[in-house]
Design a protein around this motif. Structure first.
Motif, PDB file in Angstrom:
ATOM      1  N   THR A 268       0.877  -1.157   0.000  1.00  0.00           N
ATOM      2  CA  THR A 268       0.000   0.000   0.000  1.00  0.00           C
ATOM      3  C   THR A 268       0.917   1.209   0.000  1.00  0.00           C
ATOM      4  O   THR A 268       1.853   1.275   0.782  1.00  0.00           O
ATOM      5  N   PHE A 269       0.672   2.129  -0.915  1.00  0.00           N
ATOM      6  CA  PHE A 269       1.555   3.277  -1.006  1.00  0.00           C
ATOM      7  C   PHE A 269       0.759   4.554  -1.214  1.00  0.00           C
ATOM      8  O   PHE A 269      -0.400   4.532  -1.609  1.00  0.00           O
ATOM      9  N   ARG A 270       1.402   5.665  -0.912  1.00  0.00           N
ATOM     10  CA  ARG A 270       0.798   6.974  -1.088  1.00  0.00           C
ATOM     11  C   ARG A 270       1.477   7.640  -2.272  1.00  0.00           C
ATOM     12  O   ARG A 270       2.701   7.670  -2.363  1.00  0.00           O
TER      13      ARG A 270
ATOM     14  N   ASN B  28      -2.838   3.724  -3.230  1.00  0.00           N
ATOM     15  CA  ASN B  28      -2.866   2.649  -4.215  1.00  0.00           C
ATOM     16  C   ASN B  28      -2.220   1.411  -3.637  1.00  0.00           C
ATOM     17  O   ASN B  28      -1.307   1.482  -2.841  1.00  0.00           O
ATOM     18  N   LYS B  29      -2.694   0.240  -4.085  1.00  0.00           N
ATOM     19  CA  LYS B  29      -2.087  -1.029  -3.708  1.00  0.00           C
ATOM     20  C   LYS B  29      -1.468  -1.630  -4.933  1.00  0.00           C
ATOM     21  O   LYS B  29      -1.996  -1.513  -6.025  1.00  0.00           O
ATOM     22  N   ARG B  30      -0.358  -2.285  -4.737  1.00  0.00           N
ATOM     23  CA  ARG B  30       0.289  -2.949  -5.850  1.00  0.00           C
ATOM     24  C   ARG B  30       0.706  -4.333  -5.416  1.00  0.00           C
ATOM     25  O   ARG B  30       1.331  -4.495  -4.383  1.00  0.00           O
ATOM     26  N   ASN B  31       0.319  -5.318  -6.193  1.00  0.00           N
ATOM     27  CA  ASN B  31       0.702  -6.691  -5.893  1.00  0.00           C
ATOM     28  C   ASN B  31       2.119  -6.928  -6.341  1.00  0.00           C
ATOM     29  O   ASN B  31       2.524  -6.479  -7.397  1.00  0.00           O
ATOM     30  N   ARG B  32       2.864  -7.671  -5.531  1.00  0.00           N
ATOM     31  CA  ARG B  32       4.210  -8.071  -5.909  1.00  0.00           C
ATOM     32  C   ARG B  32       4.330  -9.553  -5.603  1.00  0.00           C
ATOM     33  O   ARG B  32       3.952 -10.003  -4.537  1.00  0.00           O
ATOM     34  N   LYS B  33       4.900 -10.288  -6.530  1.00  0.00           N
ATOM     35  CA  LYS B  33       5.121 -11.710  -6.323  1.00  0.00           C
ATOM     36  C   LYS B  33       6.561 -11.882  -5.871  1.00  0.00           C
ATOM     37  O   LYS B  33       7.476 -11.366  -6.495  1.00  0.00           O
ATOM     38  N   ARG B  34       6.787 -12.586  -4.777  1.00  0.00           N
ATOM     39  CA  ARG B  34       8.121 -12.766  -4.234  1.00  0.00           C
ATOM     40  C   ARG B  34       8.750 -14.027  -4.825  1.00  0.00           C
ATOM     41  O   ARG B  34       8.131 -15.068  -4.909  1.00  0.00           O
ATOM     42  N   ASP B  35      10.018 -13.910  -5.229  1.00  0.00           N
ATOM     43  CA  ASP B  35      10.777 -15.101  -5.579  1.00  0.00           C
ATOM     44  C   ASP B  35      12.100 -15.019  -4.857  1.00  0.00           C
ATOM     45  O   ASP B  35      12.320 -14.147  -4.034  1.00  0.00           O
TER      46      ASP B  35
ATOM     47  N   SER C 261       0.281   0.676   1.885  1.00  0.00           N
ATOM     48  CA  SER C 261       1.007  -0.294   2.688  1.00  0.00           C
ATOM     49  C   SER C 261       2.212   0.516   2.848  1.00  0.00           C
ATOM     50  O   SER C 261       2.534   0.893   2.995  1.00  0.00           O
TER      51      SER C 261
ATOM     52  N   ARG D 290       7.076   7.358  -4.588  1.00  0.00           N
ATOM     53  CA  ARG D 290       5.858   7.168  -3.800  1.00  0.00           C
ATOM     54  C   ARG D 290       6.271   6.624  -2.441  1.00  0.00           C
ATOM     55  O   ARG D 290       7.291   5.954  -2.319  1.00  0.00           O
ATOM     56  N   GLN D 291       5.479   6.886  -1.452  1.00  0.00           N
ATOM     57  CA  GLN D 291       5.786   6.453  -0.104  1.00  0.00           C
ATOM     58  C   GLN D 291       5.043   5.159   0.195  1.00  0.00           C
ATOM     59  O   GLN D 291       3.816   5.111   0.142  1.00  0.00           O
ATOM     60  N   ILE D 292       5.803   4.108   0.511  1.00  0.00           N
ATOM     61  CA  ILE D 292       5.189   2.821   0.859  1.00  0.00           C
ATOM     62  C   ILE D 292       4.765   2.887   2.316  1.00  0.00           C
ATOM     63  O   ILE D 292       5.555   3.201   3.193  1.00  0.00           O
ATOM     64  N   ILE D 293       3.499   2.600   2.561  1.00  0.00           N
ATOM     65  CA  ILE D 293       2.940   2.670   3.907  1.00  0.00           C
ATOM     66  C   ILE D 293       3.000   1.299   4.578  1.00  0.00           C
ATOM     67  O   ILE D 293       3.270   1.186   5.761  1.00  0.00           O
ATOM     68  N   HIS D 294       2.730   0.236   3.803  1.00  0.00           N
ATOM     69  CA  HIS D 294       2.660  -1.108   4.387  1.00  0.00           C
ATOM     70  C   HIS D 294       2.916  -2.158   3.320  1.00  0.00           C
ATOM     71  O   HIS D 294       2.538  -1.970   2.168  1.00  0.00           O
ATOM     72  N   ARG D 295       3.538  -3.255   3.706  1.00  0.00           N
ATOM     73  CA  ARG D 295       3.687  -4.426   2.840  1.00  0.00           C
ATOM     74  C   ARG D 295       2.953  -5.580   3.518  1.00  0.00           C
ATOM     75  O   ARG D 295       3.218  -5.881   4.673  1.00  0.00           O
ATOM     76  N   HIS D 296       2.042  -6.198   2.785  1.00  0.00           N
ATOM     77  CA  HIS D 296       1.221  -7.263   3.361  1.00  0.00           C
ATOM     78  C   HIS D 296       1.455  -8.567   2.605  1.00  0.00           C
ATOM     79  O   HIS D 296       1.312  -8.612   1.388  1.00  0.00           O
TER      80      HIS D 296
END
Length: 198
Positions: free
Chosen positions: A50-52, A64-71, A85, A97-103
């Motif tokens: 989640t970022f601002r 805004n939220k952005r999905n990221r797939k971890r490898d 986030s 952009r400022q990242i608020i949270h990573r979920h």
């Protein structure tokens, strides 16, 4: 269907609820309890940030939220969506952009209703009233996840779910195509002009 199509189109592999149940039937021993089956168990965890956006780009503090797939090499973007986030993340139009949270998300469950904050999420009397029990069950078995509300959700409910390790996502903003869902709904909860009674 809509959430599964969105995940697949964005390269997020998953086991559907039907696939989970078939696997359980093949491998469950007599007398063993049937485990919970969210709509989608992801092949691998994804990270939703989640970022601002920069302040002059925001309308009414939209995040805004952005999905990221971890490898094994880190995080790679798989898709973007709108909703809500602290570090500086990727740039957008040349501005950070400022990242608020990573979920972390290991499972996804679609909810075809509005996640109202005015209904206690643990009263057991309604769809919203059963959310907390479902969230706790899924997190206990599969780890953190997300509920995708097809009609949006209230911020109070999102906060309660977040404390359980569950992210509330809003599918009503056009990120997930709801055309097939709405066409089906018109067959049983629409008027003769095709308007939904929601």
């Amino acid at each position: 269907v809509a959430v599964g199509e969105f995940l697949a189109a964005n390269g997020v592999g998953f086991y559907s609820e039907d696939e989970q149940k078939a696997h359980i039937r093949r491998h469950r021993k007599d007398g063993m309890p049937f485990p919970p089956t969210p709509d989608f168990i992801l092949h691998q965890e994804i990270i939703i940030e989640t970022f601002r956006l920069p302040s002059h780009k925001c309308n009414n503090n939209n995040n805004n939220k952005r999905n990221r797939k971890r490898d094994s090499t880190g995080s790679h973007p798989t898709s973007s969506s709108s909703s809500s986030s602290s570090s500086v993340g990727e740039e957008r139009n040349g501005e950070p952009r400022q990242i608020i949270h990573r979920h972390r998300v290991c499972w996804v469950d679609a909810k075809m209703f509005y996640g109202a904050s005015t209904i206690e999420p643990d009263d057991g009397k309604s769809a919203v009233g059963c959310l907390l029990a479902s969230a706790q069950k899924y997190v206990r078995v599969f780890g953190p996840g997300a509920f995708c509300f097809l009609q949006g959700y209230g911020e109070g409910l999102a906060q309660v779910l977040a404390r359980e390790g569950v992210l509330a996502l809003d599918c009503s903003g056009g990120t997930v195509s709801l055309q097939e869902v709405q066409a089906h709904q018109r067959t049983w909860c629409g008027d003769d002009k095709g308007q939904l009674w929601l």
